[in-house]
Design an enzyme around this catalytic site. Structure first.
Site, PDB file in Angstrom:
ATOM      1  N   CYS A 192       0.843  -1.199   0.000  1.00 45.90           N
ATOM      2  CA  CYS A 192       0.000   0.000   0.000  1.00 45.90           C
ATOM      3  C   CYS A 192       0.879   1.250   0.000  1.00 45.90           C
ATOM      4  O   CYS A 192       2.066   1.189   0.213  1.00 45.90           O
ATOM      5  CB  CYS A 192      -0.875   0.009   1.248  1.00 45.90           C
ATOM      6  SG  CYS A 192      -1.768  -1.521   1.473  1.00 45.90           S
TER       7      CYS A 192
ATOM      8  N   ARG B 161       3.975   0.659  -6.623  1.00 46.23           N
ATOM      9  CA  ARG B 161       3.904  -0.327  -5.531  1.00 46.23           C
ATOM     10  C   ARG B 161       2.737  -1.285  -5.751  1.00 46.23           C
ATOM     11  O   ARG B 161       2.610  -2.274  -5.049  1.00 46.23           O
ATOM     12  CB  ARG B 161       3.720   0.392  -4.187  1.00 46.23           C
ATOM     13  CG  ARG B 161       4.841   1.364  -3.869  1.00 46.23           C
ATOM     14  CD  ARG B 161       4.405   2.347  -2.797  1.00 46.23           C
ATOM     15  NE  ARG B 161       4.309   1.697  -1.504  1.00 46.23           N
ATOM     16  CZ  ARG B 161       5.293   1.723  -0.596  1.00 46.23           C
ATOM     17  NH1 ARG B 161       6.404   2.350  -0.883  1.00 46.23           N
ATOM     18  NH2 ARG B 161       5.170   1.130   0.559  1.00 46.23           N
TER      19      ARG B 161
ATOM     20  N   TRP C 162      -3.468  -2.283  -1.418  1.00 52.23           N
ATOM     21  CA  TRP C 162      -3.246  -3.581  -2.076  1.00 52.23           C
ATOM     22  C   TRP C 162      -3.909  -4.599  -1.158  1.00 52.23           C
ATOM     23  O   TRP C 162      -3.421  -4.836  -0.043  1.00 52.23           O
ATOM     24  CB  TRP C 162      -1.751  -3.845  -2.208  1.00 52.23           C
ATOM     25  CG  TRP C 162      -1.447  -5.087  -2.971  1.00 52.23           C
ATOM     26  CD1 TRP C 162      -1.385  -6.364  -2.479  1.00 52.23           C
ATOM     27  CD2 TRP C 162      -1.202  -5.213  -4.360  1.00 52.23           C
ATOM     28  NE1 TRP C 162      -1.107  -7.247  -3.465  1.00 52.23           N
ATOM     29  CE2 TRP C 162      -0.988  -6.583  -4.641  1.00 52.23           C
ATOM     30  CE3 TRP C 162      -1.144  -4.321  -5.411  1.00 52.23           C
ATOM     31  CZ2 TRP C 162      -0.707  -7.057  -5.918  1.00 52.23           C
ATOM     32  CZ3 TRP C 162      -0.860  -4.797  -6.680  1.00 52.23           C
ATOM     33  CH2 TRP C 162      -0.651  -6.139  -6.922  1.00 52.23           C
TER      34      TRP C 162
ATOM     35  N   ASN D 186      -0.733   1.374   6.498  1.00 53.36           N
ATOM     36  CA  ASN D 186      -0.012   0.300   5.790  1.00 53.36           C
ATOM     37  C   ASN D 186       0.431  -0.694   6.830  1.00 53.36           C
ATOM     38  O   ASN D 186       0.815  -0.304   7.931  1.00 53.36           O
ATOM     39  CB  ASN D 186       1.275   0.855   5.143  1.00 53.36           C
ATOM     40  CG  ASN D 186       0.961   1.602   3.877  1.00 53.36           C
ATOM     41  OD1 ASN D 186      -0.178   1.605   3.431  1.00 53.36           O
ATOM     42  ND2 ASN D 186       1.956   2.223   3.314  1.00 53.36           N
ATOM     43  N   GLY D 187       0.415  -1.975   6.496  1.00 57.16           N
ATOM     44  CA  GLY D 187       0.924  -2.992   7.422  1.00 57.16           C
ATOM     45  C   GLY D 187      -0.209  -3.909   7.853  1.00 57.16           C
ATOM     46  O   GLY D 187      -1.258  -3.973   7.223  1.00 57.16           O
TER      47      GLY D 187
ATOM     48  N   GLU E 158      14.568 -21.153 -16.750  1.00 55.54           N
ATOM     49  CA  GLU E 158      14.341 -19.765 -16.294  1.00 55.54           C
ATOM     50  C   GLU E 158      15.666 -19.032 -16.114  1.00 55.54           C
ATOM     51  O   GLU E 158      15.824 -17.891 -16.515  1.00 55.54           O
ATOM     52  CB  GLU E 158      13.543 -19.776 -14.993  1.00 55.54           C
ATOM     53  CG  GLU E 158      13.334 -18.435 -14.323  1.00 55.54           C
ATOM     54  CD  GLU E 158      12.678 -17.390 -15.214  1.00 55.54           C
ATOM     55  OE1 GLU E 158      12.122 -17.718 -16.273  1.00 55.54           O
ATOM     56  OE2 GLU E 158      12.756 -16.192 -14.860  1.00 55.54           O
TER      57      GLU E 158
ATOM     58  N   LYS F   4      16.687 -15.604 -18.124  1.00 53.00           N
ATOM     59  CA  LYS F   4      17.152 -14.381 -17.448  1.00 53.00           C
ATOM     60  C   LYS F   4      18.458 -13.905 -18.073  1.00 53.00           C
ATOM     61  O   LYS F   4      18.639 -12.749 -18.397  1.00 53.00           O
ATOM     62  CB  LYS F   4      17.372 -14.643 -15.954  1.00 53.00           C
ATOM     63  CG  LYS F   4      16.128 -14.748 -15.091  1.00 53.00           C
ATOM     64  CD  LYS F   4      15.374 -13.475 -14.858  1.00 53.00           C
ATOM     65  CE  LYS F   4      14.348 -13.156 -15.855  1.00 53.00           C
ATOM     66  NZ  LYS F   4      13.191 -13.972 -16.059  1.00 53.00           N
TER      67      LYS F   4
ATOM     68  N   GLU G  29      18.014 -12.677 -21.737  1.00 51.23           N
ATOM     69  CA  GLU G  29      17.231 -11.429 -21.833  1.00 51.23           C
ATOM     70  C   GLU G  29      18.072 -10.200 -21.567  1.00 51.23           C
ATOM     71  O   GLU G  29      17.886  -9.171 -22.201  1.00 51.23           O
ATOM     72  CB  GLU G  29      16.125 -11.444 -20.765  1.00 51.23           C
ATOM     73  CG  GLU G  29      14.909 -12.223 -21.082  1.00 51.23           C
ATOM     74  CD  GLU G  29      13.815 -11.920 -20.084  1.00 51.23           C
ATOM     75  OE1 GLU G  29      12.967 -11.084 -20.388  1.00 51.23           O
ATOM     76  OE2 GLU G  29      13.850 -12.503 -18.998  1.00 51.23           O
TER      77      GLU G  29
ATOM     78  N   HIS H   3      22.732 -36.919 -24.780  1.00 52.91           N
ATOM     79  CA  HIS H   3      22.039 -37.251 -26.045  1.00 52.91           C
ATOM     80  C   HIS H   3      22.293 -36.195 -27.109  1.00 52.91           C
ATOM     81  O   HIS H   3      21.401 -35.852 -27.880  1.00 52.91           O
ATOM     82  CB  HIS H   3      20.535 -37.398 -25.762  1.00 52.91           C
ATOM     83  CG  HIS H   3      20.226 -38.510 -24.819  1.00 52.91           C
ATOM     84  ND1 HIS H   3      20.278 -39.837 -25.182  1.00 52.91           N
ATOM     85  CD2 HIS H   3      19.937 -38.488 -23.498  1.00 52.91           C
ATOM     86  CE1 HIS H   3      19.990 -40.594 -24.137  1.00 52.91           C
ATOM     87  NE2 HIS H   3      19.776 -39.799 -23.098  1.00 52.91           N
TER      88      HIS H   3
ATOM     89  N   LYS I  12       7.793  -5.106 -21.590  1.00 55.05           N
ATOM     90  CA  LYS I  12       7.395  -5.725 -20.329  1.00 55.05           C
ATOM     91  C   LYS I  12       6.161  -6.596 -20.522  1.00 55.05           C
ATOM     92  O   LYS I  12       5.999  -7.610 -19.877  1.00 55.05           O
ATOM     93  CB  LYS I  12       7.113  -4.650 -19.257  1.00 55.05           C
ATOM     94  CG  LYS I  12       6.740  -5.201 -17.891  1.00 55.05           C
ATOM     95  CD  LYS I  12       7.812  -6.101 -17.313  1.00 55.05           C
ATOM     96  CE  LYS I  12       7.413  -6.767 -16.024  1.00 55.05           C
ATOM     97  NZ  LYS I  12       8.362  -7.860 -15.646  1.00 55.05           N
TER      98      LYS I  12
HETATM   99  C1  AGP Z   1      10.292 -12.750 -18.459  1.00 56.01           C
HETATM  100  O1  AGP Z   1      11.509 -12.321 -17.876  1.00 56.01           O
HETATM  101  C2  AGP Z   1      10.036 -12.090 -19.787  1.00 56.01           C
HETATM  102  N1  AGP Z   1       9.947 -10.698 -19.622  1.00 56.01           N
HETATM  103  C3  AGP Z   1       8.890 -12.691 -20.582  1.00 56.01           C
HETATM  104  O2  AGP Z   1       9.281 -13.992 -20.935  1.00 56.01           O
HETATM  105  C4  AGP Z   1       7.520 -12.796 -19.857  1.00 56.01           C
HETATM  106  O3  AGP Z   1       7.585 -13.752 -18.844  1.00 56.01           O
HETATM  107  C5  AGP Z   1       6.473 -13.254 -20.891  1.00 56.01           C
HETATM  108  O4  AGP Z   1       6.376 -12.274 -21.899  1.00 56.01           O
HETATM  109  C6  AGP Z   1       5.092 -13.497 -20.270  1.00 56.01           C
HETATM  110  O5  AGP Z   1       4.616 -12.294 -19.723  1.00 56.01           O
HETATM  111  P1  AGP Z   1       3.379 -12.353 -18.707  1.00 56.01           P
HETATM  112  O6  AGP Z   1       3.830 -13.147 -17.531  1.00 56.01           O
HETATM  113  O7  AGP Z   1       3.088 -10.925 -18.377  1.00 56.01           O
HETATM  114  O8  AGP Z   1       2.248 -13.027 -19.423  1.00 56.01           O
END
Ligand code: AGP
Length: 602
Positions: free
Chosen positions: A2, A27, A75, A99-100, A478, A482, A485, A501, A597
């Site tokens: 919050c 936030r 939130w 908040n809290g 994952e 990371k 990316e 393999h 994003k």
């Molecule tokens: C994750 O680090 C990436 N930015 C990307 O793979 C992301 O996870 C993917 O585009 C899915 O996004 P979403 O979770 O908002 O659906």
């Protein structure tokens, strides 16, 4: 988390509050409200959803003259995101924002209700304003009434209270949740972080836990358990973006460090003493469900893959995973006894949204696990469970992934409860491990410093293999994502058992293998896979609680008897490794090239 803002002075207050709350949007929130007292005039506005809804509600209102004012973005933790639960909460003649978590609010609420107080909301916060009025009605003296109120509270709080009984005073208290006081000549501001008052206040005092007091006529009167105390103001930074980073170099770095804290928010009200509870799900939600299909993209797909191991192992429910962009065009066979789960941080990913619509057209029940309330995927789903990670600004997802994993882990236990496929002992062991997760996510200085140092060795080479087994295979995927990316270096996640393999043909000293070697999951097998690579001169970075002398680099993790705790700790290591390599390469960690994003197009 919050957000709180407050202001006392002669300026127009609505804009000060709304602009301040706007700065706290990062936030994350699902409702907002303001309260303003000018002489004998009280004004209070609340709205659910985005701040523009509150702006719309208040567009005809404008404050005039000297007054006191408070604002809040909420939130939801206790009680759904509704106007009634939105702050400020009103007593008979006072308003409060907070908040809290007031841990003893139930006991206080019962005490007040027994004295005839009626509550409008489901929140813990509302007890504060009724408690204050209880004491004020007795003493007719506002500050002692506030002091007594604060003395009764247990738990974490940052709170502001205004009352008609003292229209020239704002009361404040801080314990466990952040709050600061801003100064500009004889005008005083309050906020839960500095961005809302940058450009308004010139000096600031960051309240310490246990401090409380009141501001009147431009003077702050500060107290703690030892009584009245003095304080020193400091200059306030003028750079909003660096302030939002709270001192970290990047939002991604801040969000990695936040994982330990937000994980607590994700679990609130859901991980109970001996059971898992989702108030978002009707009690018969899983009736007639015999299988689960999870659909997502990117990092969200990796949390889905991880959860498939847990659903089949713990809940004994068949679970299969789909990449949304593939699912959309594969003409899938769908049956109505399958629950279709979508996972999405943004709730706006086009492929995931279209896949969800396909499943709904086929008559499947849908559930979304998402970080943004009222997003398209949330609105399209029959039910939604919010991850409560707070807004994630780094394009490379970290805390959203961690909280998705926690929600999925909780959901496997919840399904196990519903299907009676999990024993009380297993449930208790899992919950015990869950409650230790925030600690496993803490970033220690020595870990970060070590990764900062060793990252210099991984800036070239012809590629990385992240390898793991079982739930550590999706974690390897994952970790590789990371790194790709934000460093733009090539990396693959691979099942450790599959290296022989084909991919082992790549092994040489320029092939960097990041080996996830948990003690609790097939350690001997992963160890022999890594030895095969080392024997072919691959450069090995081993991540394990068990020392591994064939490693060229070694990150020692904490041994924990539960694989999910090892999972979360190794997740932090791979996140920091990617971050530090990217920093050394001089890349834009928060906004890597070619990426967005939220991928709202096909
Ligand atoms: C994750 O680090 C990436 N930015 C990307 O793979 C992301 O996870 C993917 O585009 C899915 O996004 P979403 O979770 O908002 O659906």
């Amino acid at each position: 988390m919050c957000g709180i803002v407050g202001y006392i002075g002669p300026k127009e207050k609505k804009e000060i509050l709304l602009e301040g709350l706007q700065e706290l949007e990062y936030r994350g929130y699902d409702s907002a409200g303001i309260a303003i007292i000018e002489g004998d005039k009280l004004n209070n506005y609340k709205a659910i959803g985005k701040l523009e809804n509150l702006r719309e509600k208040t567009k005809a209102y404008k404050s005039e003259g000297f007054g006191i004012s408070i604002g809040h973005t909420r939130w939801a933790t206790h009680g759904k995101p509704t106007e009634l639960n939105a702050h400020p909460h009103l007593g008979a003649y006072s308003y409060v924002v907070h908040n809290g978590i007031i841990e003893n609010y139930q006991e206080l609420k019962v005490e007040l209700q027994a004295e005839g107080v009626s509550f409008l909301s489901q929140t813990d916060t509302e007890t504060i304003v009724h408690l204050f009025e209880k004491y004020y009605n007795k003493s007719n003296d506002a500050f002692p009434a506030f002091e007594e109120t604060i003395r009764r509270l247990e738990g974490a709080y940052a709170t502001l209270l205004i009352t008609e009984a003292a229209p020239d005073t704002i009361f404040f208290a801080k314990n466990g949740s952040p709050m600061l006081i801003g100064f500009d000549k004889d005008e005083v501001y309050f906020a839960s972080s500095d961005t809302p008052i940058i450009g308004k206040a010139t000096e600031v005092y960051y309240l310490e836990d246990g401090e409380y007091g009141y501001v009147k006529e431009g003077t702050v009167h500060l107290f703690d358990s030892n009584g009245s105390k003095s304080f020193t103001k400091q200059a306030l930074t003028a750079d909003k973006v660096s302030a939002q980073k709270d001192g970290y170099r990047f939002f991604m770095e801040k969000e990695i460090y936040e994982q330990s804290h937000v994980m607590g928010d994700t679990m609130i009200g859901r991980v109970l003493d001996n059971s898992i509870n989702f108030e978002e799900l009707d009690e018969n939600f899983f009736e007639g469900i015999n299988a689960i299909k999870i659909c997502a993209c990117g990092t969200s797909y990796h949390s889905a893959l991880t959860s498939a191991y847990l659903f089949e192992r713990i809940s004994k429910v068949r679970c299969d995973i789909e990449i949304a962009s593939e699912f959309r065009y594969k003409e899938p066979l769908l049956t109505k006894d399958t629950l279709f789960i979508t996972i999405s941080q943004s709730g706006e990913t086009a492929d995931t949204l279209e896949a969800l619509k396909m499943a709904k057209r086929a008559g499947l029940k849908s559930l979304s696990i998402c970080n943004v309330d009222n997003s398209s995927i949330v609105r399209e789903s029959d039910a939604a469970i919010l991850t409560r990670a707070g807004i994630e600004k780094g394009v490379a997802s970290t805390k959203a992934f961690a909280t998705q994993m926690m929600v999925l882990w909780m959901l496997t236990l919840y399904v196990g409860q519903e299907k009676k496929s999990i024993s009380k002992e297993v449930l208790h062991k899992e919950i015990d491990a869950m409650l230790r997760t925030p600690k496993a996510l803490v970033v220690t200085d020595e870990l970060h410093a070590k990764l900062q140092r060793l990252s210099k060795r991984y800036l070239h080479g012809h590629g990385f293999f992240f390898i793991g087994r079982d739930i550590f295979f999706p974690l390897a995927l994952e970790g590789a994502l990371k790194l790709k990316e934000i460093s733009y270096l090539h990396a693959e996640g691979y099942p450790a058992g599959e290296m022989k393999h084909g991919p082992i043909a790549l092994a040489d000293s320029e092939l960097f293998t990041i080996a996830l070697m948990p003690k609790t999951m097939h350690y001997d097998k992963i160890k022999s896979n890594v030895e095969e690579l080392s024997a072919r001169d691959a450069t090995i970075l081993a991540i394990s609680p068990e020392p591994f002398d064939l490693a060229d680099d070694f990150i020692q993790t904490t041994y924990d008897s539960h694989p999910m705790l090892e999972f979360f700790e190794m997740m932090v290591v791979t996140q920091l490794l990617a971050l530090e390599i990217s920093v050394r390469l001089g890349n834009d960690v928060d906004m890597p090239r070619n990426l967005a994003k939220s991928v709202t197009v096909e």
